[in-house]
Design a protein around this motif. Structure first.
Motif, short mmCIF file in Angstrom:
data_model
loop_
_atom_site.label_atom_id
_atom_site.label_comp_id
_atom_site.label_asym_id
_atom_site.label_seq_id
_atom_site.Cartn_x
_atom_site.Cartn_y
_atom_site.Cartn_z
N ARG A 1 20.51 54.89 29.49
CA ARG A 1 20.33 55.99 28.52
C ARG A 1 19.20 56.91 28.96
N ILE A 2 18.10 56.33 29.42
CA ILE A 2 16.97 57.13 29.90
C ILE A 2 17.38 57.95 31.11
N SER A 3 18.12 57.34 32.03
CA SER A 3 18.58 58.05 33.23
C SER A 3 19.52 59.19 32.86
N GLU A 4 20.46 58.92 31.97
CA GLU A 4 21.47 59.91 31.61
C GLU A 4 20.89 61.06 30.79
N SER A 5 19.88 60.77 29.98
CA SER A 5 19.29 61.80 29.11
C SER A 5 18.43 62.80 29.88
N ASN B 1 19.19 39.08 30.62
CA ASN B 1 18.83 38.52 29.31
C ASN B 1 18.64 39.61 28.27
N ASN B 2 18.95 39.29 27.04
CA ASN B 2 18.80 40.24 25.95
C ASN B 2 17.34 40.57 25.68
N SER B 3 17.10 41.81 25.26
CA SER B 3 15.76 42.29 24.92
C SER B 3 15.84 43.15 23.67
N LEU B 4 14.67 43.42 23.08
CA LEU B 4 14.58 44.45 22.06
C LEU B 4 14.68 45.80 22.78
N LEU B 5 15.58 46.65 22.33
CA LEU B 5 15.80 47.96 22.94
C LEU B 5 15.45 49.05 21.94
N HIS B 6 14.66 50.02 22.35
CA HIS B 6 14.34 51.16 21.48
C HIS B 6 15.50 52.14 21.46
N LEU B 7 16.04 52.46 22.62
CA LEU B 7 17.23 53.30 22.81
C LEU B 7 17.05 54.77 22.40
N ASP B 8 15.81 55.21 22.37
CA ASP B 8 15.54 56.64 22.24
C ASP B 8 14.15 56.94 22.81
N VAL B 9 13.87 56.31 23.95
CA VAL B 9 12.58 56.50 24.60
C VAL B 9 12.56 57.87 25.27
N ARG B 10 11.76 58.78 24.72
CA ARG B 10 11.63 60.13 25.25
C ARG B 10 10.37 60.75 24.66
N LEU C 1 7.52 55.95 18.23
CA LEU C 1 8.12 56.12 16.91
C LEU C 1 9.64 56.05 16.99
N ASP C 2 10.27 56.11 15.83
CA ASP C 2 11.70 56.35 15.69
C ASP C 2 12.58 55.27 16.32
N TRP C 3 12.76 54.18 15.57
CA TRP C 3 13.57 53.06 16.02
C TRP C 3 14.99 53.11 15.44
N ASP C 4 15.44 54.32 15.07
CA ASP C 4 16.77 54.47 14.47
C ASP C 4 17.89 53.86 15.31
N ASN C 5 17.78 54.01 16.62
CA ASN C 5 18.85 53.59 17.53
C ASN C 5 18.71 52.16 18.04
#
Length: 304
Positions: free
Chosen positions: A230-234, A190-199, A214-218
Motif C-alpha cells: 500500500r505504501i509503495s502503490e500510494s 507472520n501476522n502483524s498490527l497494520l495501520h494501512l494508511d501510513v503517510r 493518527l487515523d487507524w480507520d483502515n
C-alpha cells in the motif's frame, strides 16, 4: 459530498453542547482544525485538561467510500488501537474519552503539537517496523470480526472492482474471491498490527522526529506485505529511504509477486475510486486507472 461550513458549524455547536452541558467541562475555546474522508477534527481548549483534539464523523453512513465503513467503528478503532499501542510505546495521542450517543459521536484525545519540518521516509520506515512488531496480545479489531486479512482483501477487491466498473462503465476482470483468498493464504509472513494508511498527513512531527501517528480507520491484523504494498502503490513516501528504515526487506523478497500484486490491486482500486468520486484529481485518477488495468493483467497471467 463535501464538508461544508454549515456542517462544520453544526458539528462544532453539537460538540460544545455535549462538553459543557453533559460532561460539565469548562471549554474556553473550540475551533475547526481539519478533516479527512470520514472524520472532522476540532481543537478544544479546556480549563483543566488543556488542549484536546476531538474527532467526529462528518460523512453520512451511506456516503462512505466502502460500504462496510462506519463513523462509529472509526472512533472505536482509534480508541482501542491507540490504547493498545500506548502500552508498547508507539507514539499515539492519549485517549481521554469516547462519547457515543444518538445525536453525535466523538473521540477526545491529547492534542499533539507539531511543526512544518518534513519527516524523513527513513523515520517513517522505522516507525512502521515498530508497529509491525507490536505484540498482538489479544488485540481485536472491531470490524475485522475474526476474519483473516486474506478474506477481507479478496472480498474487498471484488466489491471495489464492481464499484469502479460501474463508475467507468468498463468491466474489470479479476479472479474469484476464493481464488484470491487462497493465493494470499500461501504467504509465509507472520501476522502483524497494520495501520494501512501510513503517510505524511497522518503523522505529527517536530524537528523532523515523529511525535504521533493518527487515523487507524483502515487498520487490520494480517500480513505486513499488505502495508508495504500500500505504501509503495500510494507513492506518498520515498520507498527506498522508507525500506532502509524498515530494514526487514527480506519479507518482500520472500513473498510471491502474485501476492504483492493482489495487495497492490486493492490499493489501486481504492485510489481510483477516491480520485473519481471523492477528490477531483484527473492526473491521479488516470494514473491509478492504468495501475488497475496493469495489475489486473499481471494477476491474470498467474491465475489463467
Amino acid at each position: 459530498m463535501n464538508l461544508t461550513k454549515v456542517k462544520i458549524e453544526e458539528l462544532l455547536i453539537s460538540i460544545h453542547h455535549v462538553l459543557t452541558n453533559h460532561l460539565n467541562w469548562k471549554v474556553d475555546e473550540i475551533s475547526f482544525l481539519a478533516n479527512g474522508v470520514i472524520n472532522a477534527v476540532f481543537l478544544v481548549k479546556e480549563k483543566n485538561l488543556g488542549k484536546l483534539a476531538i474527532r467526529t464523523p462528518w460523512r453520512s453512513e451511506e456516503n462512505m467510500m466502502d460500504k462496510h465503513s462506519s463513523g462509529v467503528i472509526s472512533l472505536k478503532k482509534e480508541a482501542a488501537i491507540s490504547e493498545h499501542c500506548q502500552k508498547y510505546h508507539i507514539p499515539v495521542p492519549k485517549v481521554h474519552l469516547l462519547y457515543l450517543s444518538d445525536d453525535i459521536n466523538f473521540l477526545v484525545s491529547e492534542f499533539v503539537l507539531g511543526d512544518d519540518q518534513e519527516i524523513s521516509s527513513f523515520e517513517i520506515g522505522i516507525l512502521t517496523s515498530q508497529i509491525h512488531k507490536v505484540p498482538l496480545d489479544g488485540l481485536s479489531i472491531i470490524d475485522q470480526n475474526e476474519q483473516t486479512l486474506s478474506s477481507i482483501i479478496a472480498h474487498r477487491i471484488a466489491e471495489r472492482a464492481q464499484t469502479l466498473s460501474q463508475l467507468i462503465n468498463t468491466n474489470i476482470v479479476i479472479p474469484s474471491t476464493e481464488e484470491m483468498e487462497a493465493i494470499l493464504n500461501t504467504s509465509q509472513t507472520n501476522n502483524s498490527l497494520l495501520h494501512l494508511d501510513v503517510r505524511p498527513p497522518n503523522l505529527i512531527g517536530k524537528n523532523g522526529r515523529i511525535q504521533a501517528i493518527l487515523d487507524w480507520d483502515n487498520a487490520f491484523i494480517g500480513d505486513p506485505i499488505m502495508e508495504l504494498m500500500r505504501i509503495s502503490e500510494s507513492q506518498e513516501i520515498a520507498e527506498k529511504e522508507f525500506l532502509k528504515g524498515y530494514k526487514d526487506v527480506a519479507i518482500i523478497e520472500n513473498t510471491k509477486e502474485i501476492i504483492q500484486s493482489i495487495y497492490r490491486l486493492d490499493t489501486a482500486l481504492m485510489l481510483s475510486i477516491l480520485f473519481i468520486s471523492f477528490i477531483q484529481d484527473s492526473r491521479k485518477r488516470g494514473h491509478y486507472l492504468k495501475r488497475v488495468n496493469g495489475l489486473s493483467q499481471e494477476i491474470k497471467k498467474y491465475t489463467g
